[in-house]
Design a protein around this motif. Structure first.
Motif, PDB file in Angstrom:
ATOM      1  N   ARG A 273      -5.151 -10.734  -0.546  1.00 56.83           N
ATOM      2  CA  ARG A 273      -4.218 -10.302  -1.589  1.00 56.83           C
ATOM      3  C   ARG A 273      -4.716  -9.074  -2.354  1.00 56.83           C
ATOM      4  O   ARG A 273      -3.925  -8.197  -2.701  1.00 56.83           O
ATOM      5  N   PHE A 274      -6.011  -9.005  -2.626  1.00 54.01           N
ATOM      6  CA  PHE A 274      -6.543  -7.940  -3.478  1.00 54.01           C
ATOM      7  C   PHE A 274      -7.365  -6.904  -2.714  1.00 54.01           C
ATOM      8  O   PHE A 274      -7.890  -5.984  -3.321  1.00 54.01           O
ATOM      9  N   GLY A 275      -7.485  -7.072  -1.408  1.00 50.56           N
ATOM     10  CA  GLY A 275      -8.236  -6.111  -0.614  1.00 50.56           C
ATOM     11  C   GLY A 275      -9.720  -6.121  -0.923  1.00 50.56           C
ATOM     12  O   GLY A 275     -10.383  -5.078  -0.871  1.00 50.56           O
ATOM     13  N   LEU A 276     -10.255  -7.300  -1.225  1.00 51.82           N
ATOM     14  CA  LEU A 276     -11.680  -7.410  -1.529  1.00 51.82           C
ATOM     15  C   LEU A 276     -12.496  -7.240  -0.253  1.00 51.82           C
ATOM     16  O   LEU A 276     -12.105  -7.716   0.808  1.00 51.82           O
ATOM     17  N   ALA A 277     -13.638  -6.597  -0.379  1.00 54.37           N
ATOM     18  CA  ALA A 277     -14.541  -6.486   0.767  1.00 54.37           C
ATOM     19  C   ALA A 277     -15.202  -7.829   1.033  1.00 54.37           C
ATOM     20  O   ALA A 277     -15.321  -8.264   2.178  1.00 54.37           O
ATOM     21  N   GLU A 278     -15.631  -8.489  -0.045  1.00 59.31           N
ATOM     22  CA  GLU A 278     -16.286  -9.791   0.082  1.00 59.31           C
ATOM     23  C   GLU A 278     -16.087 -10.574  -1.201  1.00 59.31           C
ATOM     24  O   GLU A 278     -15.853 -10.003  -2.268  1.00 59.31           O
ATOM     25  N   ALA A 279     -16.181 -11.886  -1.089  1.00 61.26           N
ATOM     26  CA  ALA A 279     -16.046 -12.765  -2.257  1.00 61.26           C
ATOM     27  C   ALA A 279     -16.848 -14.031  -2.013  1.00 61.26           C
ATOM     28  O   ALA A 279     -16.899 -14.544  -0.895  1.00 61.26           O
TER      29      ALA A 279
ATOM     30  N   VAL B 159     -20.439 -22.716 -12.446  1.00 60.22           N
ATOM     31  CA  VAL B 159     -19.718 -21.997 -11.394  1.00 60.22           C
ATOM     32  C   VAL B 159     -20.092 -20.519 -11.448  1.00 60.22           C
ATOM     33  O   VAL B 159     -20.339 -19.970 -12.526  1.00 60.22           O
ATOM     34  N   TRP B 160     -20.148 -19.906 -10.265  1.00 64.25           N
ATOM     35  CA  TRP B 160     -20.398 -18.472 -10.151  1.00 64.25           C
ATOM     36  C   TRP B 160     -19.414 -17.897  -9.152  1.00 64.25           C
ATOM     37  O   TRP B 160     -19.203 -18.459  -8.071  1.00 64.25           O
ATOM     38  N   VAL B 161     -18.782 -16.801  -9.536  1.00 66.13           N
ATOM     39  CA  VAL B 161     -17.872 -16.069  -8.655  1.00 66.13           C
ATOM     40  C   VAL B 161     -18.346 -14.624  -8.617  1.00 66.13           C
ATOM     41  O   VAL B 161     -18.642 -14.037  -9.667  1.00 66.13           O
ATOM     42  N   GLY B 162     -18.409 -14.054  -7.435  1.00 68.58           N
ATOM     43  CA  GLY B 162     -18.753 -12.647  -7.287  1.00 68.58           C
ATOM     44  C   GLY B 162     -17.860 -12.009  -6.239  1.00 68.58           C
ATOM     45  O   GLY B 162     -17.537 -12.640  -5.232  1.00 68.58           O
ATOM     46  N   VAL B 163     -17.452 -10.770  -6.507  1.00 65.19           N
ATOM     47  CA  VAL B 163     -16.594 -10.041  -5.563  1.00 65.19           C
ATOM     48  C   VAL B 163     -17.048  -8.593  -5.470  1.00 65.19           C
ATOM     49  O   VAL B 163     -17.609  -8.042  -6.419  1.00 65.19           O
ATOM     50  N   THR B 164     -16.780  -7.981  -4.327  1.00 61.30           N
ATOM     51  CA  THR B 164     -16.949  -6.547  -4.151  1.00 61.30           C
ATOM     52  C   THR B 164     -15.636  -5.983  -3.640  1.00 61.30           C
ATOM     53  O   THR B 164     -14.892  -6.652  -2.908  1.00 61.30           O
ATOM     54  N   ALA B 165     -15.367  -4.756  -4.065  1.00 57.74           N
ATOM     55  CA  ALA B 165     -14.124  -4.095  -3.681  1.00 57.74           C
ATOM     56  C   ALA B 165     -14.322  -2.591  -3.755  1.00 57.74           C
ATOM     57  O   ALA B 165     -15.318  -2.105  -4.320  1.00 57.74           O
ATOM     58  N   GLY B 166     -13.361  -1.877  -3.229  1.00 57.69           N
ATOM     59  CA  GLY B 166     -13.417  -0.430  -3.280  1.00 57.69           C
ATOM     60  C   GLY B 166     -13.259   0.106  -4.696  1.00 57.69           C
ATOM     61  O   GLY B 166     -13.827   1.144  -5.033  1.00 57.69           O
TER      62      GLY B 166
END
Length: 147
Positions: A69-75, A91-98
């Protein structure tokens, strides 16, 4: 990746894992901690219960949906279960994106959707009482039927 653990979450190792992608211009993370006060009452500790098989499947589906949905590279999302003390990371959430907009939106989507849809339940222990968020059988059955 979605994971469950009874051990302390190593946010630095998770962050490092996500930063290996040189195509990304944004990294964003969220940490949820056990707080001392809730609704003006002193929290002693929490216990999280989880329906592991279903939670892993649903959690991974949330990660895949966020990436699409968001075009994330990784999550990545890791949620603890068992007994947690005040100050522990739950809880821990991490994302990478352009770009940052995608990272903010994707991270928010993951934490909100995991909290709403993944079968992880919290019981709060106070000095004077216990508040349970354990599901009744109908609630648990409904969550199992979603996926």
């Amino acid at each position: 990746m979605f994971d469950l653990t009874e051990q302390a979450i190593d946010s630095q190792a998770l962050r490092q894992r996500l930063l290996d992608n040189e195509q990304c211009g944004a990294f964003l993370s969220f940490e949820g901690w056990v707080r001392r006060q809730n609704d003006g009452r002193r929290v002693d500790y929490l216990v999280y219960r989880v329906y592991e098989e279903l939670a892993r499947r649903q959690g991974q589906a949330v990660i895949e949906e966020a990436k699409r949905r968001f075009g994330l590279a990784e999550a990545v999302c890791v949620h603890r279960h068992g007994r947690l003390e005040v100050g522990d990371m739950a809880v821990w959430v991490g994302v990478t994106a352009g770009h940052r907009d995608a990272a903010f939106a994707g991270c928010r989507f993951i934490i909100d959707t995991v909290k709403a849809e993944v079968p992880i339940w919290k019981q709060e222990f106070y000095s004077d009482s216990v508040i349970s968020a354990w599901p009744d059988n109908q609630t648990a059955d409904a969550k199992r039927r979603q996926f």
